[in-house]
Design a protein around this motif. Structure first.
Motif, PDB file in Angstrom:
ATOM      1  N   TYR A  59       0.851  -1.176   0.000  1.00 54.28           N
ATOM      2  CA  TYR A  59       0.000   0.000   0.000  1.00 54.28           C
ATOM      3  C   TYR A  59       0.889   1.229   0.000  1.00 54.28           C
ATOM      4  O   TYR A  59       1.763   1.353   0.855  1.00 54.28           O
ATOM      5  CB  TYR A  59      -0.876   0.036   1.256  1.00 54.28           C
ATOM      6  CG  TYR A  59      -1.798  -1.142   1.388  1.00 54.28           C
ATOM      7  CD1 TYR A  59      -3.107  -1.060   0.956  1.00 54.28           C
ATOM      8  CD2 TYR A  59      -1.358  -2.323   1.958  1.00 54.28           C
ATOM      9  CE1 TYR A  59      -3.964  -2.133   1.092  1.00 54.28           C
ATOM     10  CE2 TYR A  59      -2.202  -3.401   2.091  1.00 54.28           C
ATOM     11  CZ  TYR A  59      -3.499  -3.303   1.650  1.00 54.28           C
ATOM     12  OH  TYR A  59      -4.331  -4.365   1.787  1.00 54.28           O
ATOM     13  N   VAL A  60       0.664   2.121  -0.951  1.00 50.59           N
ATOM     14  CA  VAL A  60       1.431   3.358  -0.981  1.00 50.59           C
ATOM     15  C   VAL A  60       0.506   4.476  -0.524  1.00 50.59           C
ATOM     16  O   VAL A  60      -0.514   4.723  -1.170  1.00 50.59           O
ATOM     17  CB  VAL A  60       1.963   3.647  -2.398  1.00 50.59           C
ATOM     18  CG1 VAL A  60       2.729   4.948  -2.408  1.00 50.59           C
ATOM     19  CG2 VAL A  60       2.837   2.516  -2.865  1.00 50.59           C
ATOM     20  N   PRO A  61       0.816   5.148   0.600  1.00 48.47           N
ATOM     21  CA  PRO A  61      -0.054   6.217   1.070  1.00 48.47           C
ATOM     22  C   PRO A  61       0.224   7.517   0.334  1.00 48.47           C
ATOM     23  O   PRO A  61       1.302   7.724  -0.213  1.00 48.47           O
ATOM     24  CB  PRO A  61       0.320   6.341   2.539  1.00 48.47           C
ATOM     25  CG  PRO A  61       1.754   5.964   2.566  1.00 48.47           C
ATOM     26  CD  PRO A  61       1.970   4.967   1.471  1.00 48.47           C
ATOM     27  N   GLN A 118       9.361   3.964  -4.003  1.00 49.35           N
ATOM     28  CA  GLN A 118       9.656   3.319  -2.734  1.00 49.35           C
ATOM     29  C   GLN A 118       8.745   2.129  -2.501  1.00 49.35           C
ATOM     30  O   GLN A 118       9.175   1.103  -1.989  1.00 49.35           O
ATOM     31  CB  GLN A 118       9.512   4.329  -1.596  1.00 49.35           C
ATOM     32  CG  GLN A 118      10.180   3.897  -0.326  1.00 49.35           C
ATOM     33  CD  GLN A 118       9.173   3.460   0.720  1.00 49.35           C
ATOM     34  OE1 GLN A 118       8.008   3.835   0.655  1.00 49.35           O
ATOM     35  NE2 GLN A 118       9.621   2.670   1.662  1.00 49.35           N
ATOM     36  N   LYS A 174       9.875  -1.690  -1.875  1.00 47.32           N
ATOM     37  CA  LYS A 174       9.321  -2.500  -0.784  1.00 47.32           C
ATOM     38  C   LYS A 174       8.832  -3.839  -1.332  1.00 47.32           C
ATOM     39  O   LYS A 174       9.076  -4.901  -0.753  1.00 47.32           O
ATOM     40  CB  LYS A 174       8.153  -1.730  -0.168  1.00 47.32           C
ATOM     41  CG  LYS A 174       7.705  -2.251   1.136  1.00 47.32           C
ATOM     42  CD  LYS A 174       8.049  -1.279   2.225  1.00 47.32           C
ATOM     43  CE  LYS A 174       7.706  -1.880   3.561  1.00 47.32           C
ATOM     44  NZ  LYS A 174       8.332  -1.137   4.633  1.00 47.32           N
ATOM     45  N   TYR A 231      16.250   8.165  -7.831  1.00 47.88           N
ATOM     46  CA  TYR A 231      15.690   8.261  -6.496  1.00 47.88           C
ATOM     47  C   TYR A 231      16.300   7.360  -5.424  1.00 47.88           C
ATOM     48  O   TYR A 231      16.774   7.887  -4.433  1.00 47.88           O
ATOM     49  CB  TYR A 231      14.173   8.105  -6.505  1.00 47.88           C
ATOM     50  CG  TYR A 231      13.644   7.637  -5.188  1.00 47.88           C
ATOM     51  CD1 TYR A 231      13.773   8.447  -4.065  1.00 47.88           C
ATOM     52  CD2 TYR A 231      13.108   6.375  -5.048  1.00 47.88           C
ATOM     53  CE1 TYR A 231      13.344   8.017  -2.837  1.00 47.88           C
ATOM     54  CE2 TYR A 231      12.687   5.946  -3.810  1.00 47.88           C
ATOM     55  CZ  TYR A 231      12.806   6.753  -2.710  1.00 47.88           C
ATOM     56  OH  TYR A 231      12.393   6.320  -1.498  1.00 47.88           O
ATOM     57  N   PRO A 232      16.332   6.057  -5.572  1.00 48.71           N
ATOM     58  CA  PRO A 232      16.792   5.315  -4.377  1.00 48.71           C
ATOM     59  C   PRO A 232      18.237   5.641  -4.028  1.00 48.71           C
ATOM     60  O   PRO A 232      18.648   5.501  -2.884  1.00 48.71           O
ATOM     61  CB  PRO A 232      16.643   3.847  -4.771  1.00 48.71           C
ATOM     62  CG  PRO A 232      15.810   3.847  -5.983  1.00 48.71           C
ATOM     63  CD  PRO A 232      16.023   5.155  -6.658  1.00 48.71           C
ATOM     64  N   PRO A 242      15.335  13.010  -3.374  1.00 47.68           N
ATOM     65  CA  PRO A 242      14.869  14.142  -4.161  1.00 47.68           C
ATOM     66  C   PRO A 242      14.970  15.445  -3.388  1.00 47.68           C
ATOM     67  O   PRO A 242      14.903  15.461  -2.158  1.00 47.68           O
ATOM     68  CB  PRO A 242      13.403  13.787  -4.439  1.00 47.68           C
ATOM     69  CG  PRO A 242      13.028  12.889  -3.326  1.00 47.68           C
ATOM     70  CD  PRO A 242      14.253  12.121  -2.971  1.00 47.68           C
ATOM     71  N   PHE A 297       8.194  10.797   2.624  1.00 47.15           N
ATOM     72  CA  PHE A 297       7.151  10.097   1.882  1.00 47.15           C
ATOM     73  C   PHE A 297       7.383   8.593   1.847  1.00 47.15           C
ATOM     74  O   PHE A 297       6.626   7.857   1.266  1.00 47.15           O
ATOM     75  CB  PHE A 297       7.108  10.623   0.449  1.00 47.15           C
ATOM     76  CG  PHE A 297       8.423  10.541  -0.248  1.00 47.15           C
ATOM     77  CD1 PHE A 297       8.781   9.396  -0.911  1.00 47.15           C
ATOM     78  CD2 PHE A 297       9.314  11.605  -0.205  1.00 47.15           C
ATOM     79  CE1 PHE A 297       9.996   9.305  -1.527  1.00 47.15           C
ATOM     80  CE2 PHE A 297      10.534  11.511  -0.827  1.00 47.15           C
ATOM     81  CZ  PHE A 297      10.886  10.361  -1.494  1.00 47.15           C
ATOM     82  N   GLU A 298       8.467   8.133   2.475  1.00 44.77           N
ATOM     83  CA  GLU A 298       8.836   6.731   2.326  1.00 44.77           C
ATOM     84  C   GLU A 298       8.208   5.887   3.409  1.00 44.77           C
ATOM     85  O   GLU A 298       8.895   5.435   4.323  1.00 44.77           O
ATOM     86  CB  GLU A 298      10.354   6.585   2.371  1.00 44.77           C
ATOM     87  CG  GLU A 298      11.042   7.264   1.217  1.00 44.77           C
ATOM     88  CD  GLU A 298      12.532   7.308   1.408  1.00 44.77           C
ATOM     89  OE1 GLU A 298      12.975   7.957   2.360  1.00 44.77           O
ATOM     90  OE2 GLU A 298      13.243   6.692   0.626  1.00 44.77           O
ATOM     91  N   TYR A 299       6.912   5.719   3.359  1.00 48.59           N
ATOM     92  CA  TYR A 299       6.316   4.847   4.371  1.00 48.59           C
ATOM     93  C   TYR A 299       5.254   3.942   3.766  1.00 48.59           C
ATOM     94  O   TYR A 299       4.220   3.695   4.378  1.00 48.59           O
ATOM     95  CB  TYR A 299       5.784   5.657   5.557  1.00 48.59           C
ATOM     96  CG  TYR A 299       4.862   6.811   5.212  1.00 48.59           C
ATOM     97  CD1 TYR A 299       5.384   7.992   4.722  1.00 48.59           C
ATOM     98  CD2 TYR A 299       3.498   6.701   5.388  1.00 48.59           C
ATOM     99  CE1 TYR A 299       4.558   9.035   4.398  1.00 48.59           C
ATOM    100  CE2 TYR A 299       2.660   7.752   5.085  1.00 48.59           C
ATOM    101  CZ  TYR A 299       3.208   8.927   4.580  1.00 48.59           C
ATOM    102  OH  TYR A 299       2.386   9.953   4.258  1.00 48.59           O
ATOM    103  N   ALA A 300       5.496   3.442   2.578  1.00 48.74           N
ATOM    104  CA  ALA A 300       4.619   2.415   2.013  1.00 48.74           C
ATOM    105  C   ALA A 300       4.713   1.161   2.878  1.00 48.74           C
ATOM    106  O   ALA A 300       5.768   0.865   3.424  1.00 48.74           O
ATOM    107  CB  ALA A 300       5.034   2.106   0.584  1.00 48.74           C
ATOM    108  N   GLU A 301       3.600   0.447   3.001  1.00 52.40           N
ATOM    109  CA  GLU A 301       3.575  -0.714   3.875  1.00 52.40           C
ATOM    110  C   GLU A 301       2.994  -1.910   3.136  1.00 52.40           C
ATOM    111  O   GLU A 301       2.246  -1.740   2.167  1.00 52.40           O
ATOM    112  CB  GLU A 301       2.705  -0.431   5.105  1.00 52.40           C
ATOM    113  CG  GLU A 301       3.252   0.643   6.011  1.00 52.40           C
ATOM    114  CD  GLU A 301       4.469   0.207   6.798  1.00 52.40           C
ATOM    115  OE1 GLU A 301       4.808  -0.990   6.728  1.00 52.40           O
ATOM    116  OE2 GLU A 301       5.080   1.056   7.458  1.00 52.40           O
ATOM    117  N   LEU A 361      -0.358   1.350   8.259  1.00 54.80           N
ATOM    118  CA  LEU A 361      -0.423   2.720   7.787  1.00 54.80           C
ATOM    119  C   LEU A 361      -1.112   3.627   8.797  1.00 54.80           C
ATOM    120  O   LEU A 361      -1.116   4.833   8.627  1.00 54.80           O
ATOM    121  CB  LEU A 361      -1.164   2.787   6.456  1.00 54.80           C
ATOM    122  CG  LEU A 361      -0.286   2.492   5.242  1.00 54.80           C
ATOM    123  CD1 LEU A 361      -1.105   2.538   3.989  1.00 54.80           C
ATOM    124  CD2 LEU A 361       0.848   3.483   5.148  1.00 54.80           C
TER     125      LEU A 361
END
Lengths: 198, 320, 201, 198
Positions: free
Chosen positions: C135-137, C148, C152, D28-29, D33, D120-124, D130
């Motif tokens: 899930y990308v928020p 990202q 993941k 990016y990685p 940015p 912004f890097e918190y995709a789960e 989340l």
């Protein structure tokens, strides 16, 4: 290329090439039979590819390399593609085609047998016991021999055939063009079909 | 016994080339296309500049599920990729790379062999298009067939012009009798041959049969995994074959400085340049419309190739 | 809307029979060859497109946007508001993808309905229809956030074994969400008839 | 009429020129940015400032903020006095799967407990992760950048203006007092300019 051999090799000691020739011939025959008996139209066309390819292999085994490739180029590459194009254009169904059987099986069989008999008889009668020694690995000569014999001894039938084809081509164009006096001219001057025509 | 070993070695070499060269072309396409669009292209697969991207693709395709649609004609559906791919392998065998028999197997009527067998490859697309039981596939198949029939003729005529010039149908023979001024003499034929070849491979700008944005990759719509990969491999092998053939027929194959020792390098170099042009065209030119495509074949390419044949004949008669 | 996950035997023979060191190679292949298929439904699709363009260029990561249709895709990115009317199409296209397949839910709407979570016509997250891997928020997320999310997913692919992925351990999407919609207990005090299973139709 | 093929040549030239130039890709990685100021990445909580007034939760259009609290009473400062009560934060969570990043919560917070962080890097892989609880929201706090400097001609921030005004007033009063002690002469308490008018 063609000359009667003084010593006859005989039929009872076949070489590897002859065995292969026979086997490929049987396979070709089988494919041809399936072509005309299968109830699935597109399968018939594809089995025709196998049959035509088998004939090309037979030409190869007879060292008629040029003829073999022409066979593949014209028949497999163009005629069958045209056939498949037509089948797909008319939406040939997957599975059995209900209208694939013209119910002329016995007539067709009779005609096929008669044609085969005539051909075999003509060929057998023409060559009888002449033994044609095919040169394996003659390389350059095969194409050259074909070309020179085509344009030296067979040039008249060749030209007659091309005239026939040209006539067919012109005829096809004439038939496919709509007559301009029947149709009102299209806005852009061409004779594109209008609603009334369909 | 030694002969057999020799033949086997040659065939293995051809097979290796068949597996490696298309991957090279594919990777080049990735990178060239990326840089022509101001991008970088694959960077992570395999570490250094994503060199292993296509290897990863292959590994992935090999483990994908093999889907055959329920209504499809199973056998033909499964057979089609092989029919599409194998002809290019056969063609690669007869393309001469260097002088003194540096070729998989010299065939007497090599030119005819090549054109005939390449035409068979299209049957694979037709089979796939029909057997998928999908309307987009069927459309793709129809377009493939129409395109093949339109472009086979100019290709044959252009090739015939070279054969007339060289006086032989054998590919090594054609290269043997090449002179540098042939490139100019046969320029029109070369352009026609290359363009028609592009159309037969269904490469952009002639890729209506596989137009992904209108008919979802045409005949290959329903293909997954390895079978789809085989079709892709066939496309890239086709590029190699087309560029190799154009090199041999029109650009003088191994001719160049020190042809005796590094002739094979010249062939590969010319092929690579042509492959680059194929990619370049893909990036630069939009897809033609179906009617534009047909019009181009019948009103431009065929007349040009006929003019080329006439020119070849005249020059041949005058010089001999 | 229950999702029946496929049996492991549907995988290719290579994936089933490979020995252990081979699995590293197989995972590596899946990791760097994610042919992506964009299910763009709303504004988030623009960010997806931005991520595919020259500035962000997710082909660098092996995410190849050349898949013409679901049959050739490995990764589906659902970007945008999934409405109840569109949900069957999402599910159908997901089912047309060949295993092993992955889904990234991109943006608030496809995560759980986003600003439209109270709408009568919006699906409360695409994970009610298909299983989601990452899930990308964001509303919408930055293109880098998608990158990202892909990283993941790649880490997840590198760790996974397919037998686990397709074993029984994975809960269905309906089971994941069923706990959220249990009805309040009736005033009489007796438990509701359906219980927690009511969510799994 | 342009030469046939000139369009193609032009297109080829454009792509070739682009190929020779440096690509515009941001890697990016490998490199982070350069985010513009006031990027809306994630919302951070400075919980010391939070008084559990619930304004943010009530104003949130998505209702994605969860606040639990309980009332604590502290004994009166002096015996016999009234007990003081205050709200203690038990749970502060933001569901970033639902959040639409409108920033209204940050706008309405009267005590500056919520901040934008550009992260912004918190995709789960699990949607439940989340929902960031207060410790995680607290961690985001350390990524909040200092507010960007104002434009050269910008209005002075209100709080600074108010503080300065108060300080000036105090100084003027002190001065006035001092001067009044010496002799009864009026002081110029208005200051030099009218800057800082609110």
């Amino acid at each position: 290329m063609i000359h009667s051999a003084t010593h006859h090799p005989g039929f009872l000691s076949p070489t590897g090439v002859e065995i292969t020739f026979l086997l490929v011939g049987l396979a070709t025959l089988g494919a041809a039979v399936v072509t005309v008996t299968t109830r699935q139209l597109v399968h018939a066309a594809l089995w025709l590819v196998v049959a035509l390819g088998g004939i090309a292999v037979e030409y190869l085994l007879l060292t008629a390399e040029f003829i073999a490739w022409v066979q593949v180029l014209i028949y497999v590459g163009s005629v069958v593609v045209l056939l498949l194009f037509g089948l797909m254009l008319t939406k040939a169904p997957i599975g059995h085609s209900p209208d694939a059987d013209s119910e002329n099986r016995w007539v067709a069989l009779a005609v096929a047998l008669a044609a085969a008999g005539t051909l075999v008889w003509v060929v057998a009668d023409a060559f009888r016991s002449t033994w044609i020694d095919v040169h394996h690995g003659t390389g350059q000569s095969a194409t050259k021999v074909t070309g020179s014999s085509l344009f030296r001894f067979w040039v008249l039938p060749f030209e007659a055939l091309s005239v026939l084809l040209l006539a067919a081509l012109v005829g096809a164009i004439v038939l496919s063009r709509r007559r301009a006096d029947v149709l009102p001219p299209a806005p852009d001057g061409s004779t594109a079909p209008h609603g009334k025509d369909r | 016994m030694n002969d057999t070993l020799h033949v086997v070695l040659r065939l293995v070499a051809v097979l290796v080339a068949f597996l490696v060269l298309p991957l090279l072309v594919g990777q080049t396409e990735h990178k060239v296309m990326a840089h022509m669009q101001g991008r970088l292209g694959p960077m992570y697969a395999g570490g250094f500049h994503g060199w292993a991207q296509l290897v990863a693709d292959g590994v992935k395709f090999a483990q994908k599920e093999d889907v055959v649609p329920a209504d499809a004609d199973r056998r033909i559906f499964q057979l089609a990729p092989a029919v599409a791919l194998l002809p290019y392998l056969l063609v690669l065998i007869v393309i001469p790379v260097g002088p003194h028999g540096f070729v998989g197997e010299a065939v007497d009527a090599g030119l005819f062999f090549v054109l005939a067998v390449m035409g068979v490859g299209v049957l694979g697309s037709l089979m796939a298009g029909w057997a998928s039981a999908n309307k987009f596939s069927l459309l793709g198949g129809l377009r493939t067939a129409a395109q093949l029939m339109a472009y086979e003729l100019p290709m044959l005529l252009a090739a015939a012009s070279v054969a007339m010039a060289a006086g032989t149908l054998s590919l090594p023979g054609i290269v043997e009798s090449y002179h540098w001024w042939w490139t100019l003499w046969q320029l029109m034929g070369g352009l026609v041959f290359f363009t028609a070849g592009l159309a037969e491979l269904q490469r952009p700008p002639f890729d209506m049969p596989v137009a992904d944005s209108e008919i979802i990759f045409g005949a290959y719509t329903e293909y997954t995994g390895l079978r789809f990969a085989l079709f892709l491999l066939a496309e890239y092998a086709g590029i190699v074959v087309l560029c190799g053939l154009t090199t041999v027929l029109f650009l003088g194959g191994w001719h160049g400085p020190w042809a005796g020792s590094v002739g094979w390098l010249w062939t590969l170099l010319k092929t690579a340049v042509l492959a680059f042009i194929v990619i370049w065209l893909r990036v630069s030119y939009p897809r033609l419309r179906e009617d534009q495509l047909m019009k181009f074949a019948w009103t431009v390419l065929i007349p040009i190739s006929l003019v080329q044949i006439a020119l070849t004949g005249v020059v041949k008669v005058v010089t001999s | 809307m229950d999702v029946t996950l496929p049996e492991p035997r549907r995988l290719g023979p290579l994936a089933r029979l490979a020995p252990e060191p081979m699995k590293v190679v197989l995972n590596w292949g899946r990791r760097y060859s994610l042919w992506v298929f964009n299910f763009g439904l709303a504004c988030c699709a623009i960010e997806f497109i931005a991520a595919s363009m020259a500035r962000h260029d997710f082909i660098r990561l092996g995410v190849i946007p050349f898949a013409p249709g679901p049959r050739q895709a490995d990764l589906m990115v659902v970007s945008g508001t999934v409405t109840d009317k569109m949900a069957p199409a999402v599910k159908r296209l997901y089912e047309q993808m060949p295993e092993p397949k992955y889904v990234i839910s991109f943006g608030a709407c496809s995560n759980c309905g986003g600003p439209y979570w109270d709408s009568y016509s919006v699906t409360k997250g695409v994970d009610q229809v298909i299983p989601v891997d990452v899930y990308v928020p964001g509303c919408p997320p930055r293109p880098e956030a998608l990158l990202q999310g892909i990283l993941k997913l790649q880490e997840k692919i590198a760790r996974e074994t397919l037998s686990e992925r397709y074993g029984s351990a994975r809960p269905s999407a309906a089971a994941l969400t069923s706990g959220l919609v249990t009805p309040p207990p009736p005033p009489g005090g007796e438990p509701p008839a359906g219980g927690p299973e009511a969510g799994e139709r | 009429m342009p030469l046939p093929g000139s369009g193609l040549a032009k297109g080829l030239a454009v792509t070739l020129r682009t190929m020779t130039r440096k690509s515009v890709t941001a890697r990016y990685p490998d490199t982070q940015p350069e985010l513009p100021p006031r990027s809306r990445g994630v919302i951070a909580l400075f919980e010391e400032n939070c008084t559990v007034c619930m304004l943010c939760a009530r104003e949130c259009p998505d209702w994605c903020i969860y606040i639990d609290s309980h009332k604590e009473t502290s004994p009166p400062a002096a015996p016999g006095g009234r007990e003081r009560s205050r709200n203690v934060l038990d749970r502060f969570a933001i569901d970033f799967a639902l959040c639409m990043y409108c920033g209204i919560c940050i706008e309405v917070c009267p005590f500056d407990a919520l901040f934008w962080s550009p992260e912004f890097e918190y995709a789960e892989t699990d949607i439940l992760d989340l929902t960031h609880e207060r410790d995680k929201l607290r961690d985001w706090m350390w990524t909040v950048p200092a507010p960007p400097p104002l434009d050269p001609a910008a209005e002075e921030p209100k709080e600074i203006a108010a503080a300065r005004k108060a300080a000036e007033k105090q100084a003027a009063q002190a001065q006035a007092q001092a001067e009044a002690e010496k002799q009864a002469r009026p002081g110029d308490a208005e200051g030099g300019t009218g800057e800082g008018e609110a």
